[in-house]
Motif scaffolding. Structure first.
Motif, PDB file in Angstrom:
ATOM      1  N   VAL A 170      26.190  -1.048  24.351  1.00 22.88           N
ATOM      2  CA  VAL A 170      25.716  -1.563  25.635  1.00 22.88           C
ATOM      3  C   VAL A 170      26.244  -2.982  25.826  1.00 22.88           C
ATOM      4  CG1 VAL A 170      23.692  -2.197  27.001  1.00 22.88           C
ATOM      5  CG2 VAL A 170      23.668  -0.098  25.622  1.00 22.88           C
ATOM      6  N   ASP A 171      26.112  -3.789  24.757  1.00 20.12           N
ATOM      7  CA  ASP A 171      26.567  -5.185  24.848  1.00 20.12           C
ATOM      8  C   ASP A 171      28.060  -5.278  25.120  1.00 20.12           C
ATOM      9  OD1 ASP A 171      23.960  -5.907  24.333  1.00 20.12           O
ATOM     10  OD2 ASP A 171      24.289  -6.268  22.188  1.00 20.12           O
ATOM     11  N   ALA A 172      28.801  -4.296  24.579  1.00 16.45           N
ATOM     12  CA  ALA A 172      30.256  -4.312  24.759  1.00 16.45           C
ATOM     13  C   ALA A 172      30.662  -3.717  26.095  1.00 16.45           C
ATOM     14  CB  ALA A 172      30.925  -3.548  23.623  1.00 16.45           C
ATOM     15  N   GLY A 173      29.675  -3.226  26.865  1.00 13.09           N
ATOM     16  CA  GLY A 173      29.973  -2.640  28.165  1.00 13.09           C
ATOM     17  C   GLY A 173      30.578  -1.259  28.094  1.00 13.09           C
ATOM     18  N   ARG A 174      30.463  -0.629  26.950  1.00 17.76           N
ATOM     19  CA  ARG A 174      31.069   0.690  26.805  1.00 17.76           C
ATOM     20  C   ARG A 174      30.157   1.815  27.301  1.00 17.76           C
ATOM     21  NH1 ARG A 174      33.773   1.863  21.180  1.00 17.76           N
ATOM     22  NH2 ARG A 174      34.556   3.590  22.470  1.00 17.76           N
ATOM     23  N   VAL A 175      28.826   1.555  27.318  1.00 17.29           N
ATOM     24  CA  VAL A 175      27.892   2.580  27.793  1.00 17.29           C
ATOM     25  C   VAL A 175      26.790   1.913  28.604  1.00 17.29           C
ATOM     26  CG1 VAL A 175      28.299   4.087  25.798  1.00 17.29           C
ATOM     27  CG2 VAL A 175      26.348   2.521  25.791  1.00 17.29           C
TER      28      VAL A 175
END
Length: 890
Positions: free
Chosen positions: A768-773
């Motif tokens: 989530v933090d990496a913006g992947r999901v």
């Protein structure tokens, strides 16, 4: 969906049944000849008849009397006992100075005083205080004894006065047991869905009237008959039958007789009296208490009563057959023996020759010196009475004068008549008139032993001449049970069909009317003609319920809506099977059901529970009890054994079905699963679950019942169970094609602790933090709202601790989502097809999630395969097949 019960008599519920007559009686119906004969008469006219009676053994039983079903219902007399308790509490109170001494408080005082004396703390003061205390206590004890005697005498006098006061004798206060009976009988009657109610005797009037009112509230018109066995206003007085209690019974009759659709009674005189007193529009129909007379050969009859008491045919023998209460006057006959040397008296004592009343008669006989000529005889079956009495010389009916006795033509009068016995009866009006009209005996003044002895001598002197007159009397042909049975059938038929006048006088009807259309007639309902040597009343036998439309009841959990889903799948596959699902509403996850109920009503509403239980007993053929919980509310506590026994007693085939946590053994799970949430056995939640599981495992071990489980992992704890796959409505879960740039990960924990929500969110957060999901946790939503989010998901993480898959995983697979969870090789081996769930546990979840995200385009192409797995195992067909095998079991 509501807590109301379905009515199987409504249109669409199946073909219209034969007219169903429900008879009510306030005893166990074992020796109530009139009630049993009336039930058989109704059945021989073609109706389906159920007789609802009291259970003397405290348990519900169902037996068959030929074509008649007898349902004996236990009654908890709570209202009666509460009234008695209040009365006892009032009696226990008295004036303060006259109350008994509190011995325990006195003992403590004296111990304390003695201790102070020993320790020298108070010296003479303590000694003086103790002596004063002793004097006071002696006085108090004396006053207490006086007070107890005064209280006993005072309450006794008050009771005697009150028992004679008939003013304001409200039956609801004087006879609260009527409401106790109604509370027990009501649900049974409602579940039977009668077309006609026939209430025997006064105490059944409120029960019948209220059942009719409930039926009317549901749109059903049910007529009812009041069968008045006695002149209630003038009932004989003995033991606890006081004027006040009699007045209260009369209040019951006065309140309800006008609402009865027809009244039946036992004599012409009583019919006239009832019509006059209550201004009835129609005169009551008369059905006399005449015994059915079997045709037996002399060889089959045997020695009868003479043989039973061991005296030969040359000894003059009087017989009295019936109840031996003081009001019946049998003591007058015993006293008369002193003036009848050589004459014997046999008393066929109902209900038992060992009763206290019979013992009192034997004591009287001993005091008079005639004990060797008084014989106590046990009663015989109703169909055997006439033949049993034939060898006596005279039949006695020495009734005392009470208003009700003036109208009485007792059973025994007709039993003596058909036994060919001359009679000696007291001068109570109706029976004296009968003897005078037909010349079959003599009368005597009631309560007059000398006059009774005179009448006996006259009849004995008439000898064979009078016996021949009785044998040839036209009364024997006129007064037969088939004519009375015809009258019962005509009254019932008139109310059921609305056709023809109700016969009200003897002679109005000599033959039975045609039966109701399309039903069996006469003795056809027995399957064959009765054996004439066996009497007209068949023996009671275990009740075998007639074939019912296959009906499966399921409840009360409906976990994840599976009770409903299984039922709908079964109905689709088997249109011949009805289903009913009971569910307790929780206000959060409420799924469809046929009968829904709040938690509070489920736990506390005994009336609702009793109604549901009786409805199930009468209409279900099979039941699945969910989660080891009682299906009928709080009637039997938390254990379903009571409910299961009630269903089985009603002929219902019962199985158990478990959904998961209530049978998944925490101890065993902790031993076999590395990431088990139950590793800490002392955790309060784990300990609570363990207690539930232990109870359910014991339940399964104790009861030899079919067992089903909703998920294959539960087979580890119940290896003999049948897997009943969870069901998903594929039409509601359309294959989803995501066009999101950022995949949506959804986790919907029903229990975060068991699903591993903390571990899942710890693994997902870096993505989530990496913006992947994008991540959504679904909690606290109604099923439809939760389903909307799951349909949008690209990835659904089910659970990572338990090692299973369930409803959520199947719904997600059906929508095409990639499902991640802990299944394990053992569970996968139990399903014939590969389970399309990506395997992960807390230690591998980050790596697995990364791989899924990398392979997501290819995994999306595999969505139809995932949906096909759900179609093969979870669209309801497999579950319906397995339920069908349960339904088809005999």
């Amino acid at each position: 969906m509501s807590s109301a019960l379905p009515d199987p008599s409504r249109p669409g519920a199946g073909p219209a049944p034969t007219a169903h007559i429900v008879m009510l009686v306030g005893n166990d119906a074992t020796r109530d000849a009139r009630v049993r004969k009336s039930a058989l008469a109704a059945a021989s006219g073609g109706a389906r008849v159920t007789l609802v009676a009291l259970s003397s053994g405290g348990i519900r039983t169902d037996t068959s009397l030929g074509p008649v079903r007898i349902t004996r219902v236990p009654v908890s007399f709570d209202l009666r006992d509460a009234a008695r308790g209040r009365a006892a509490s009032r009696r226990a109170r008295g004036l303060p100075l006259l109350r008994p001494v509190d011995d325990e408080r006195d003992r403590l005082f004296r111990l304390a005083a003695a201790a102070r004396q020993r320790d020298g703390l108070e010296g003479r003061t303590a000694t003086w205080a103790l002596a004063t205390r002793e004097q006071t206590l002696r006085g108090r004890r004396y006053l207490g004894r006086v007070g107890a005697r005064v209280s006993r005498l005072g309450w006794g006098a008050a009771d005697r006065v009150r028992s004679r006061v008939t003013v304001a004798a409200a039956w609801r206060r004087v006879h609260p047991e009527i409401d106790d009976i109604e509370r027990a009988f009501g649900p049974v009657i409602d579940a039977l869905h009668p077309d006609l109610i026939h209430a025997h005797d006064v105490e059944m009037m409120p029960v019948a009237a209220r059942a009719v009112a409930r039926a009317r509230a549901q749109g059903r018109v049910v007529p009812w008959i009041y069968d008045a066995h006695e002149w209630v206003v003038g009932l004989s007085r003995y033991a606890g039958r006081t004027p006040r209690r009699i007045a209260a019974w009369a209040g019951v009759e006065r309140e309800y007789i006008g609402s009865a659709d027809a009244v039946i009674t036992v004599s012409e005189e009583l019919a006239d009296a009832l019509q006059q007193r209550y201004r009835l529009r129609q005169r009551p129909a008369v059905v006399l208490n005449i015994p059915p007379v079997p045709q037996r050969s002399t060889a089959d009859i045997g020695g009868g009563i003479r043989e039973a008491i061991g005296i030969d045919g040359g000894v003059p023998l009087l017989v009295y057959s019936g109840g031996v209460q003081e009001a019946r006057g049998v003591q007058t006959a015993v006293a008369a023996l002193a003036d009848l040397p050589g004459v014997h008296l046999a008393v066929v004592a109902v209900p038992s020759a060992a009763s206290s009343a019979m013992r009192a008669l034997l004591t009287q006989a001993t005091a008079l010196g005639v004990a060797d000529r008084v014989h106590a005889v046990e009663p015989v079956g109703p169909g055997d009475v006439v033949d049993f009495l034939r060898t006596a010389d005279i039949g006695l009916i020495p009734l005392r004068h009470f208003p009700s006795h003036e109208f009485a033509l007792a059973n025994k009068l007709f039993e003596y008549l058909h036994a060919g016995l001359p009679m000696v009866v007291s001068d109570c009006r109706a029976q004296a008139a009968f003897i005078a009209e037909f010349g079959v005996g003599a009368t005597h003044r009631a309560d007059d032993p000398a006059d009774l002895a005179r009448a006996v001598r006259e009849v004995l002197a008439a000898g064979p001449r009078l016996r021949a007159a009785v044998a040839g009397s036209p009364a024997r042909d006129r007064f037969t049970w088939p004519r009375q049975a015809a009258r019962i059938q005509q009254v019932q038929r008139s109310l059921l069909t609305g056709g023809g006048p109700i016969p009200t006088r003897i002679g109005d009807s000599d033959t039975a009317p045609s039966p109701l259309p399309g039903v069996a007639t006469s003795w056809e309902v027995f399957g064959s003609e009765p054996d004439p040597r066996a009497g007209l009343e068949p023996p009671e036998a275990p009740y075998l319920a007639p074939p019912r439309e296959p009906t499966l009841g399921v409840g009360p959990a409906n976990s994840a809506g599976q009770g409903w889903a299984w039922s709908q799948a079964l109905r689709t596959a088997r249109p011949d099977v009805r289903t009913e699902v009971i569910a307790v509403r929780n206000g959060v996850y409420d799924y469809p059901a046929d009968i829904t109920v709040s938690k509070d009503q489920f736990r506390r509403d005994a009336t609702w529970a009793l109604n549901l239980r009786e409805h199930a007993r009468e209409t279900w053929t099979h039941a699945l009890v969910e989660a080891g919980r009682p299906i009928f509310g709080g009637l039997g506590g938390v254990d379903p054994r009571h409910d299961i026994a009630a269903l089985q007693a009603g002929g219902v085939h019962v199985g158990l079905v478990f959904h998961g946590s209530e049978i998944r053994d925490p101890r065993a799970h902790a031993r076999t699963h590395a990431f088990s949430p139950f590793a800490k056995a002392t955790d309060p939640y784990t300990a609570k679950l363990q207690a539930v599981v232990d109870r359910n495992l014991e339940l399964v071990a104790d009861l030899d019942l079919p067992v089903f489980v909703s998920t294959p992992d539960q087979l580890s704890y119940l290896p003999g169970a049948t897997w009943l796959p969870v069901v998903v409505d594929l039409d509601a879960w359309v294959l989803h094609r995501s066009h999101r740039q950022i995949p949506l990960v959804v986790h919907a924990p029903s229990n975060p602790l068991l699903k591993g929500t903390a571990e899942i969110e710890a693994a997902v957060q870096p993505f989530v933090d990496a913006g992947r999901v994008e991540y959504r946790r679904v909690t606290g939503l109604q099923p439809a709202e939760a389903a909307g989010l799951i349909r949008q998901a690209d990835i659904v993480i089910d659970q990572v601790l338990l090692g299973l898959y369930g409803v959520l995983a199947c719904e997600a697979l059906a929508s095409g989502a990639v499902v991640v969870g802990l299944v394990g090789p053992q569970i996968r081996s139990r399903v014939a097809d590969p389970i399309p769930i990506v395997e992960a546990d807390p230690s591998t979840l980050p790596e697995v999630l990364a791989q899924v995200l990398n392979d997501l385009p290819q995994l999306a192409e595999d969505a139809p395969g995932r949906r096909e797995f759900v179609r093969r195992w979870h669209d309801g067909r497999e579950s319906a097949s397995r339920l069908g095998q349960f339904i088809d079991q005999p």
